[in-house]
Design a protein around this motif. Structure first.
Motif, mmCIF file in Angstrom:
data_model
loop_
_atom_site.group_PDB
_atom_site.id
_atom_site.type_symbol
_atom_site.label_atom_id
_atom_site.label_comp_id
_atom_site.label_asym_id
_atom_site.label_seq_id
_atom_site.Cartn_x
_atom_site.Cartn_y
_atom_site.Cartn_z
ATOM 1 N N VAL A 34 0.788 -0.999 0.198
ATOM 2 C CA VAL A 34 0.251 0.511 0.085
ATOM 3 C C VAL A 34 0.754 0.649 -0.097
ATOM 4 O O VAL A 34 0.706 2.443 -0.713
ATOM 5 N N ALA A 35 2.581 0.936 0.790
ATOM 6 C CA ALA A 35 3.152 2.466 0.883
ATOM 7 C C ALA A 35 3.379 2.926 -0.408
ATOM 8 O O ALA A 35 3.474 3.794 -0.756
ATOM 9 N N ALA A 36 4.130 1.859 -1.005
ATOM 10 C CA ALA A 36 4.737 1.568 -2.552
ATOM 11 C C ALA A 36 3.610 2.382 -3.444
ATOM 12 O O ALA A 36 3.993 2.876 -4.112
ATOM 13 N N ARG A 37 2.695 1.699 -3.218
ATOM 14 C CA ARG A 37 1.817 1.861 -4.451
ATOM 15 C C ARG A 37 1.506 3.507 -4.342
ATOM 16 O O ARG A 37 1.037 4.101 -5.306
ATOM 17 N N THR A 38 0.949 4.156 -2.954
ATOM 18 C CA THR A 38 1.051 5.131 -2.588
ATOM 19 C C THR A 38 2.097 6.240 -3.119
ATOM 20 O O THR A 38 1.537 6.935 -3.848
ATOM 21 N N TYR A 39 3.270 5.960 -2.926
ATOM 22 C CA TYR A 39 4.389 6.984 -3.405
ATOM 23 C C TYR A 39 4.034 6.534 -4.362
ATOM 24 O O TYR A 39 4.596 7.825 -5.441
ATOM 25 N N ALA A 40 4.465 5.368 -5.821
ATOM 26 C CA ALA A 40 4.096 5.421 -7.066
ATOM 27 C C ALA A 40 3.109 6.833 -7.641
ATOM 28 O O ALA A 40 3.604 7.428 -8.289
ATOM 29 N N LEU A 41 2.371 6.815 -7.104
ATOM 30 C CA LEU A 41 1.017 7.567 -7.770
ATOM 31 C C LEU A 41 1.104 8.896 -6.983
ATOM 32 O O LEU A 41 0.835 9.585 -7.803
ATOM 33 N N TYR A 42 1.615 9.244 -5.792
ATOM 34 C CA TYR A 42 2.157 10.495 -5.748
ATOM 35 C C TYR A 42 3.504 11.603 -6.444
ATOM 36 O O TYR A 42 3.040 12.555 -7.184
ATOM 37 N N ARG A 43 4.224 10.318 -7.269
ATOM 38 C CA ARG A 43 5.386 10.842 -7.835
ATOM 39 C C ARG A 43 4.611 10.705 -9.776
ATOM 40 O O ARG A 43 5.232 11.782 -9.922
ATOM 41 N N SER A 44 3.568 9.907 -9.366
ATOM 42 C CA SER A 44 3.659 10.535 -11.017
ATOM 43 C C SER A 44 2.595 11.359 -11.000
ATOM 44 O O SER A 44 1.926 11.767 -12.367
ATOM 45 N N ARG A 45 1.341 11.934 -10.363
ATOM 46 C CA ARG A 45 0.810 12.863 -10.664
ATOM 47 C C ARG A 45 1.583 13.879 -10.204
ATOM 48 O O ARG A 45 1.478 15.722 -10.574
ATOM 49 N N ALA A 46 2.748 14.616 -9.835
ATOM 50 C CA ALA A 46 3.540 15.685 -10.014
ATOM 51 C C ALA A 46 4.577 15.497 -11.085
ATOM 52 O O ALA A 46 5.377 15.902 -10.980
ATOM 53 N N SER A 47 4.906 14.061 -11.333
ATOM 54 C CA SER A 47 5.764 14.353 -13.034
ATOM 55 C C SER A 47 4.704 14.259 -14.514
ATOM 56 O O SER A 47 5.640 13.881 -15.813
ATOM 57 N N SER A 48 3.310 14.634 -14.935
ATOM 58 C CA SER A 48 2.858 14.578 -15.719
ATOM 59 C C SER A 48 3.387 15.321 -17.254
ATOM 60 O O SER A 48 3.580 14.971 -18.221
ATOM 61 N N LYS A 49 4.339 16.407 -16.958
ATOM 62 C CA LYS A 49 5.160 16.573 -17.965
ATOM 63 C C LYS A 49 6.365 16.596 -18.220
ATOM 64 O O LYS A 49 7.263 17.047 -18.935
ATOM 65 N N LYS A 50 7.004 15.208 -17.191
ATOM 66 C CA LYS A 50 8.327 14.258 -17.543
ATOM 67 C C LYS A 50 7.917 13.111 -18.941
ATOM 68 O O LYS A 50 6.588 13.234 -18.589
ATOM 69 N N PRO A 51 8.668 12.546 -18.677
ATOM 70 C CA PRO A 51 9.090 11.513 -19.369
ATOM 71 C C PRO A 51 8.623 10.657 -19.248
ATOM 72 O O PRO A 51 8.754 9.187 -19.262
ATOM 73 N N PHE A 52 9.236 10.666 -17.251
ATOM 74 C CA PHE A 52 8.588 10.187 -16.540
ATOM 75 C C PHE A 52 8.452 9.630 -15.205
ATOM 76 O O PHE A 52 8.258 10.826 -15.690
ATOM 77 N N ASP A 53 8.190 9.176 -14.465
ATOM 78 C CA ASP A 53 6.947 9.349 -13.244
ATOM 79 C C ASP A 53 7.868 9.058 -12.085
ATOM 80 O O ASP A 53 8.327 9.607 -11.229
#
Length: 362
Positions: free
Chosen positions: A147-166
């Motif tokens: 659950v923690a790792a899923r949350t971290y990945a989603l948090y990062r993906s929301r902040a990286s929409s303009k980057k080539p990777f999350d």
């Protein structure tokens, strides 16, 4: 322990999240390389930046992508500005030196290559769980990590929409090793918590985690920059675990090489947190320099920021506690709590304050 049990009931809600974020993740696998080896376990479609099919890669057939200024050479005098390889029929993709789920996109960046694994979020977690926590840990600890790792990945993906990777595949994000770090237990823990994330105020939290804190976690603003209401200092349950204590001796020559200061005479922590983590330290020798705790830890490759310093006849010995930055969930603490019968919602509620577990909407 009894005070901890049931302090906070975490309710599963369903929240609306962008389906692209909840189902797919972009993971940087190979960066700043001149070439990358690619292959597939099943027939794979090879296409360019426009989705135009260039050909089909047969199982185990290798393809070498090579940087050529702002283009990618793929053999037979062919070049593209982007390269996609998508295995068919549930196949795996070979990137660099190991197998991954999903597909790969290769792009040129500053005359070098960046290979990005596009992978289903849950399948990504199968690997992260085994790379970040031992697959032999108790089931409830593995679920908490999922659950923690899923949350971290989603948090990062929301902040990286303009980057080539999350996220990348190292400790700078979360360690991700493809199929090699998957196991039955990591898959079971991910599947048992599918779609569940930790939220505060209806948003995914920065779900920081570390191996062990050395008895007490830290407030985030004392170690990093911004204050977060859910990353508060709490007692840890890692006493007696492999991550709890450490000792590391250094000769004067080793210190000189690592700190770039000759003839080190004194090493004095200037400021520590209330729980003993070093915020800044001054080293005196042929010059005097003040380091942040993180700079000092990185230079000497220390296990944590929580240490004391003692002179020896040949240099200095650092004696410390904990492994990692000491923020958020302690993995060895989660291990101990799970061994004592705690379920993963209670484990998460202890290390992340005032949060809920919510489920991503399908």
């Amino acid at each position: 322990m009894s005070k901890q049990t049931g302090w906070l009931t975490l309710i599963l809600w369903s929240i609306a999240i962008d389906p692209a974020c909840s189902q797919q993740l972009r993971v940087a696998i190979a960066a700043k390389v001149s070439q990358v080896n690619l292959s597939s376990s099943t027939p794979a479609i090879v296409s360019d930046e426009n989705g135009q099919k260039l050909g089909e890669l047969q199982p185990q057939q290798g393809l070498i992508a090579t940087a050529n200024n702002d283009r990618i050479e793929i053999g037979n005098n062919s070049s593209v500005t982007q390269l996609w390889i998508k295995p068919q029929a549930g196949g795996y993709i070979w990137i660099g030196d190991r197998w991954y789920r999903g597909s790969v996109r290769v792009i040129p960046v500053n005359k070098q290559l960046l290979a990005i694994n596009h992978v289903d979020l849950e399948q990504y977690l199968y690997s992260v769980l085994g790379a970040e926590m031992s697959p032999t840990f108790p089931t409830e600890a593995l679920k908490a990590q999922a659950v923690a790792a899923r949350t971290y990945a989603l948090y990062r993906s929301r902040a990286s929409s303009k980057k080539p990777f999350d996220v990348d595949s190292t400790q700078l994000s979360q360690v991700y090793r493809g199929l090699s770090s998957e196991s039955d237990t990591t898959q079971a823990a991910v599947n048992a918590t599918i779609g569940q994330i930790v939220t505060y105020g209806g948003k995914p939290i920065l779900a920081a985690f570390h191996a062990a804190s050395g008895g007490h976690t830290e407030n985030v603003e004392d170690i990093w920059l911004s204050r977060e209401p859910y990353l508060r200092a709490v007692p840890d349950y890692d006493i007696g675990t492999p991550g709890y204590e450490w000792t590391q001796p250094f000769t004067l020559a080793q210190l000189s090489q690592s700190l770039k200061i000759k003839q080190v005479r004194t090493i004095v922590p200037d400021r520590t947190t209330q729980f003993g983590s070093v915020v800044s330290v001054t080293v005196s020798g042929d010059t005097t320099q003040t380091f942040t705790g993180s700079q000092f830890r990185t230079a000497l490759k220390l296990r944590s920021l929580r240490f004391t310093i003692a002179p020896t006849p040949t240099g200095f010995t650092l004696t410390g506690r904990g492994y990692g930055h000491g923020l958020g969930m302690s993995q060895w603490g989660a291990y101990s709590l799970a061994e004592q019968g705690q379920k993963y919602p209670s484990i998460l509620a202890h290390y992340y304050q005032g949060v809920k577990i919510e489920k991503l909407a399908p």
